[in-house]
Design a protein around this motif. Structure first.
Motif, PDB file in Angstrom:
ATOM      1  N   ASP A  63       0.849  -1.192   0.000  1.00  0.00           N
ATOM      2  CA  ASP A  63       0.000   0.000   0.000  1.00  0.00           C
ATOM      3  C   ASP A  63       0.881   1.237   0.000  1.00  0.00           C
ATOM      4  OD1 ASP A  63      -2.638  -1.341   0.318  1.00  0.00           O
ATOM      5  OD2 ASP A  63      -1.776  -1.941   2.247  1.00  0.00           O
ATOM      6  N   GLU A  64       0.364   2.299  -0.574  1.00  0.00           N
ATOM      7  CA  GLU A  64       1.126   3.546  -0.621  1.00  0.00           C
ATOM      8  C   GLU A  64       1.288   4.141   0.776  1.00  0.00           C
ATOM      9  OE1 GLU A  64       3.442   6.383  -2.284  1.00  0.00           O
ATOM     10  OE2 GLU A  64       2.594   4.634  -3.297  1.00  0.00           O
ATOM     11  N   TYR A  82      -3.619  -9.148   5.495  1.00  0.00           N
ATOM     12  CA  TYR A  82      -2.828  -8.455   6.517  1.00  0.00           C
ATOM     13  C   TYR A  82      -2.706  -9.315   7.776  1.00  0.00           C
ATOM     14  CZ  TYR A  82      -3.674  -4.388   3.541  1.00  0.00           C
ATOM     15  OH  TYR A  82      -3.731  -3.524   2.477  1.00  0.00           O
TER      16      TYR A  82
END
Length: 241
Positions: free
Chosen positions: A122-123, A222
């Motif tokens: 993710d950014e 996650y």
């Protein structure tokens, strides 16, 4: 960060040896708050800064939810938080004190996930915010006072309850934690009160990661990437007693 913290502890411990080299005229000055360190019971308050970290145990698992590509988490960009507390100090022996330091602390951890090729998943990092109710119980050992300065070390156990325990940023976290605390610092006897500076490190004993059996599909990659999260906290505290 841990290496810098250890260096600062060594500096604090080493300062008293240099403070012995003082002019004779200065050593004859009256000490502030004479006999303060012999009080049976006294109170005060503390304020400080913390840097929250995790010791992360990654699974390295390749599952269908991870699209058969392993993910690895790490903490980046340690952000400072705030510690506030009340001091109750009970003298046990000449050099040993029992201290209870209930308080609250606020902080944040930023978890960044990478795939096995070193690319960010993710950014933006996952921001895990915490508001702790703290209850440390500490044994403080103080060296002999050098005029208006007194070095000390302390150790103990702290119990933490995170009020922000609900799921945040794809992860479910446990609310209760137990930590081992180790610290070192200096007491400065001023004219009207004792001011102290302490560097402290805390190491969590509890796995804070809570795996959900019925986790949402988008949360599973996650959660499956992490086997355990154990707290690590580095603090600098200022005591007013």
């Amino acid at each position: 960060m841990l290496r810098l913290f250890c260096i600062l502890v060594l500096i604090l411990v080493g300062i008293p040896s240099f403070s012995q080299v003082i002019p004779e005229a200065r050593s004859r000055r009256l000490a502030n708050l004479p006999g303060y360190e012999f009080q049976q019971l006294h109170f005060g308050f503390l304020i400080g800064f913390n840097f929250l970290d995790y010791h992360i145990y990654n699974t390295g698992a390749r599952t269908s939810d991870n699209k058969y590509v392993a993910r690895y988490a790490e903490v980046e960009d340690l952000a400072p938080g705030i510690n506030l507390g009340i001091i109750t100090d009970l003298r046990i022996t000449r050099n040993l004190n029992l201290r209870v330091l209930p308080g609250v602390s606020f902080g944040e951890r930023n978890l960044t996930f990478y795939n096995e090729f070193g690319e960010k998943v993710d950014e933006d990092p996952l921001r895990i915010k915490s508001t702790f109710i703290d209850f440390p119980i500490v044994l403080k050992y103080s060296a002999f006072r050098l005029h208006n300065v007194q070095p000390f070390v302390d150790t103990g156990v702290s119990f933490k309850y995170d009020l922000a325990r609900d799921k945040q940023s794809h992860l479910q976290m446990k609310s209760f934690d137990t930590c081992l605390d180790f610290g070192a610092g200096l007491d400065f006897y001023l004219q009207y009160f004792r001011f102290s500076v302490e560097l402290k490190s805390s190491f969590g004993l509890t796995n804070l990661h809570k795996l959900e059996v019925d986790a949402d599909y988008e949360d599973r990659p996650y959660q499956q990437a992490i086997n355990a999260l154990k707290s690590r906290v580095f603090s600098i505290n200022f005591f007013f007693e």
